[in-house]
Design an enzyme around this catalytic site. Structure first.
Site, mmCIF file in Angstrom:
data_model
loop_
_atom_site.group_PDB
_atom_site.id
_atom_site.type_symbol
_atom_site.label_atom_id
_atom_site.label_comp_id
_atom_site.label_asym_id
_atom_site.label_seq_id
_atom_site.Cartn_x
_atom_site.Cartn_y
_atom_site.Cartn_z
ATOM 1 N N CYS A 189 -57.465 18.116 14.003
ATOM 2 C CA CYS A 189 -57.531 18.915 12.775
ATOM 3 C C CYS A 189 -58.485 20.093 13.011
ATOM 4 C CB CYS A 189 -58.032 18.058 11.616
ATOM 5 S SG CYS A 189 -58.140 18.993 10.074
ATOM 6 N N CYS A 210 -65.139 19.232 8.950
ATOM 7 C CA CYS A 210 -65.786 18.226 8.096
ATOM 8 C C CYS A 210 -66.659 17.303 8.970
ATOM 9 C CB CYS A 210 -64.726 17.406 7.362
ATOM 10 S SG CYS A 210 -63.438 18.444 6.623
ATOM 11 N N CYS A 226 -65.846 13.575 9.804
ATOM 12 C CA CYS A 226 -64.473 13.138 10.086
ATOM 13 C C CYS A 226 -64.159 12.961 11.565
ATOM 14 C CB CYS A 226 -63.487 14.127 9.474
ATOM 15 S SG CYS A 226 -61.780 13.532 9.652
ATOM 16 N N CYS A 231 -50.143 5.143 0.653
ATOM 17 C CA CYS A 231 -50.804 6.444 0.755
ATOM 18 C C CYS A 231 -50.672 6.981 2.177
ATOM 19 C CB CYS A 231 -52.294 6.311 0.438
ATOM 20 S SG CYS A 231 -52.622 5.512 -1.119
ATOM 21 N N CYS A 287 -48.434 8.191 -2.542
ATOM 22 C CA CYS A 287 -49.598 9.078 -2.575
ATOM 23 C C CYS A 287 -49.643 9.799 -1.231
ATOM 24 C CB CYS A 287 -50.862 8.251 -2.777
ATOM 25 S SG CYS A 287 -52.364 9.261 -2.735
ATOM 26 N N CYS A 301 -55.722 12.161 -7.391
ATOM 27 C CA CYS A 301 -56.642 11.183 -6.804
ATOM 28 C C CYS A 301 -57.749 12.009 -6.167
ATOM 29 C CB CYS A 301 -55.902 10.349 -5.757
ATOM 30 S SG CYS A 301 -57.005 9.285 -4.797
ATOM 31 N N ARG A 334 -61.735 3.639 -7.060
ATOM 32 C CA ARG A 334 -61.414 2.883 -5.843
ATOM 33 C C ARG A 334 -62.636 2.690 -4.963
ATOM 34 N NH1 ARG A 334 -57.385 5.684 -3.822
ATOM 35 N NH2 ARG A 334 -56.005 4.577 -5.217
HETATM 36 N N1 SAM Z 1 -56.960 16.459 5.986
HETATM 37 C C1 SAM Z 1 -56.818 16.185 4.617
HETATM 38 C C2 SAM Z 1 -58.044 16.563 3.808
HETATM 39 O O1 SAM Z 1 -59.143 16.524 4.322
HETATM 40 O O2 SAM Z 1 -57.847 16.910 2.655
HETATM 41 C C3 SAM Z 1 -56.448 14.743 4.325
HETATM 42 C C4 SAM Z 1 -57.023 13.611 5.158
HETATM 43 S S1 SAM Z 1 -58.796 13.365 5.045
HETATM 44 C C5 SAM Z 1 -59.096 12.242 6.370
HETATM 45 C C6 SAM Z 1 -58.989 12.429 3.538
HETATM 46 C C7 SAM Z 1 -60.370 12.049 3.125
HETATM 47 O O3 SAM Z 1 -60.866 11.010 3.927
HETATM 48 C C8 SAM Z 1 -61.473 13.098 3.177
HETATM 49 O O4 SAM Z 1 -61.452 13.972 2.101
HETATM 50 C C9 SAM Z 1 -62.722 12.230 3.147
HETATM 51 O O5 SAM Z 1 -63.162 12.073 1.812
HETATM 52 C C10 SAM Z 1 -62.257 10.892 3.715
HETATM 53 N N2 SAM Z 1 -62.935 10.592 4.988
HETATM 54 C C11 SAM Z 1 -62.701 11.148 6.193
HETATM 55 N N3 SAM Z 1 -63.524 10.664 7.129
HETATM 56 C C12 SAM Z 1 -64.316 9.765 6.521
HETATM 57 C C13 SAM Z 1 -65.402 8.933 6.952
HETATM 58 N N4 SAM Z 1 -65.832 8.951 8.203
HETATM 59 N N5 SAM Z 1 -65.992 8.137 6.027
HETATM 60 C C14 SAM Z 1 -65.565 8.125 4.749
HETATM 61 N N6 SAM Z 1 -64.550 8.889 4.283
HETATM 62 C C15 SAM Z 1 -63.945 9.704 5.143
HETATM 63 FE FE1 SF4 Z 2 -59.347 17.567 8.839
HETATM 64 FE FE2 SF4 Z 2 -60.738 15.334 8.610
HETATM 65 FE FE3 SF4 Z 2 -61.509 17.486 7.280
HETATM 66 FE FE4 SF4 Z 2 -59.226 16.213 6.572
HETATM 67 S S1 SF4 Z 2 -61.311 15.394 6.454
HETATM 68 S S2 SF4 Z 2 -59.540 18.406 6.794
HETATM 69 S S3 SF4 Z 2 -58.535 15.502 8.588
HETATM 70 S S4 SF4 Z 2 -61.448 17.271 9.509
#
Ligand code: SAM
Ligand code: SF4
Ligand code: DTB
Length: 335
Positions: free
Chosen positions: A58, A62, A65, A102, A133, A193, A265
């Site tokens: 990606c 973030c 992530c 989801c 979802c 959500c 949740r």
């Molecule tokens: N890429 C898209 C986005 O960010 O909108 C969708 C997938 S993203 C993995 C969905 C959510 O997963 C993120 O907004 C975050 O809140 C959660 N998430 C990702 N990594 C995480 C982690 N290490 N611990 C807890 N929540 C996490």
């Molecule tokens: Fe990409 Fe992870 Fe951020 Fe979603 S949360 S936009 S998968 S880096």
């Protein structure tokens, strides 16, 4: 005086929410449980299963992530999954007892050519008799409308933290970008959500800021995931100091009081919670979990362990809308 649950409010202030967090734990949980019981059956938990339909690589940054291309987390990337594999996973989730499926993609935003394929997935999962979802990143109004027209029930898009802390965690898209996507989803008629992550090193003021943003949206999100940070090796947040487990429970309780009619949740992070902490989260008003051995890329408690936990607590899986799938706690679906 009206009770917490009697009014759905969109005008919460920092001071007021600070006072909720400062309540003695028992008083806070009592208020949360009282609000909960006015809107939901006391002992029901909604069950969702997650599938990563496009994994890793990606472009976003973030810091929490494992799927960001910027961090070396050893994750194997996978392109957009074939339709039949998604259908099969949905079938298994339904047999396992989930009422909602989801699907998550590691995208900044879907490309138009991806949209045709994810729409086929929405249709296939609905055909399997599950609520749907998706979480695909930012959406344009037209993309949101296409998903709504295909019958997507919920769109997940998190605010993650307060506006201030968000800017320390993600630089490649803004808080306002997120709010714009949420508006597009809402206006397209899908259920929202939207929640956040706790335990990223933020202060209580940031947690309050997040909850106020969520509760002051034009409509409360129908579903509010409260994730506990999963500290993944290789991400910038891997060494974040652990949060006091009771502060996590307090966050759930305050979310329940502020958004009494929303499903809250207990989302990522259950691997590191004791059964007793999870029980406190349910008492504080959490009424949904992810069920199945995996979240998107990290582990979730094993299904058998969750069935045991729910049974120990006398919690019943809620039927989805239209009576969709109910988990039988006494039966091992894999047997
Ligand atoms: N890429 C898209 C986005 O960010 O909108 C969708 C997938 S993203 C993995 C969905 C959510 O997963 C993120 O907004 C975050 O809140 C959660 N998430 C990702 N990594 C995480 C982690 N290490 N611990 C807890 N929540 C996490
Ligand atoms: Fe990409 Fe992870 Fe951020 Fe979603 S949360 S936009 S998968 S880096
Ligand atoms: C949400 O709020 N939590 C889920 C879901 N929405 C898509 C994702 C949690 C991901 C945890 C890290 C992982 O497994 O990759």
């Amino acid at each position: 005086m009206p009770t917490d649950a009697a009014v759905i409010r969109h005008n919460w202030t920092q001071d007021e929410v600070e006072r909720l967090f400062a309540l003695p734990f028992n008083d806070l949980l009592f208020r949360a449980q009282t609000a909960h019981r006015q809107h939901f059956p006391a002992n029901e938990v909604q069950i969702s299963t997650l599938l990563s339909i496009k994994t890793g690589a990606c472009p976003e940054d973030c810091k929490y992530c494992p799927q960001s291309i910027r961090y070396n987390t050893g994750l194997e990337r996978e392109p957009l999954m074939e339709l039949e594999k998604v259908r099969q996973a949905a079938r298994e989730a339904k047999q396992g007892g989930a009422s909602r499926f989801c699907m998550g993609a590691a995208w900044r935003r879907p490309k138009d050519r991806d949209m045709d394929r994810v729409i086929d997935m929405v249709i296939a999962v609905r055909e399997e008799g599950l609520e749907t979802c998706m979480t695909l990143g930012m959406l344009t109004e037209a993309q949101a409308q296409r998903l709504a027209d295909a019958g997507l029930d919920y769109y997940n898009h998190n605010l993650d933290s307060s506006r201030e802390y968000y800017a320390k965690v993600i630089t490649t898209r803004s808080y306002d970008d997120r709010l714009e996507t949420l508006a597009a989803v809402r206006e397209a008629g899908m259920k929202v959500c939207c929640g956040g992550i706790v335990g990223m090193g933020e202060t209580q003021t940031d947690r309050i800021g997040l909850l106020i943003e969520l509760a002051n949206l034009p409509d409360h999100p129908q579903s509010v995931p409260i994730n506990h940070l999963v500290r993944v090796a290789g991400t910038p947040l891997e060494d974040t100091k652990a949060l006091d487990p009771l502060d996590f429970v307090r966050t759930i309780a305050v979310a329940r009081i502020m958004m009494p009619a929303s499903v809250v949740r207990l989302s990522a992070g259950r691997m590191n919670m004791t059964d007793e902490q999870q029980a406190l989260c349910f008492l504080a008003g959490a009424n949904s979990i992810f069920y199945g051995d995996q979240l998107l890329t990290t582990d979730n408690p094993e299904a058998a362990r969750d069935r045991q936990l729910l049974a120990r607590l006398g919690l019943k899986p809620a039927a989805g809308e239209g009576g969709k799938a109910v988990l039988d706690l006494a039966r091992d679906p894999a047997a």
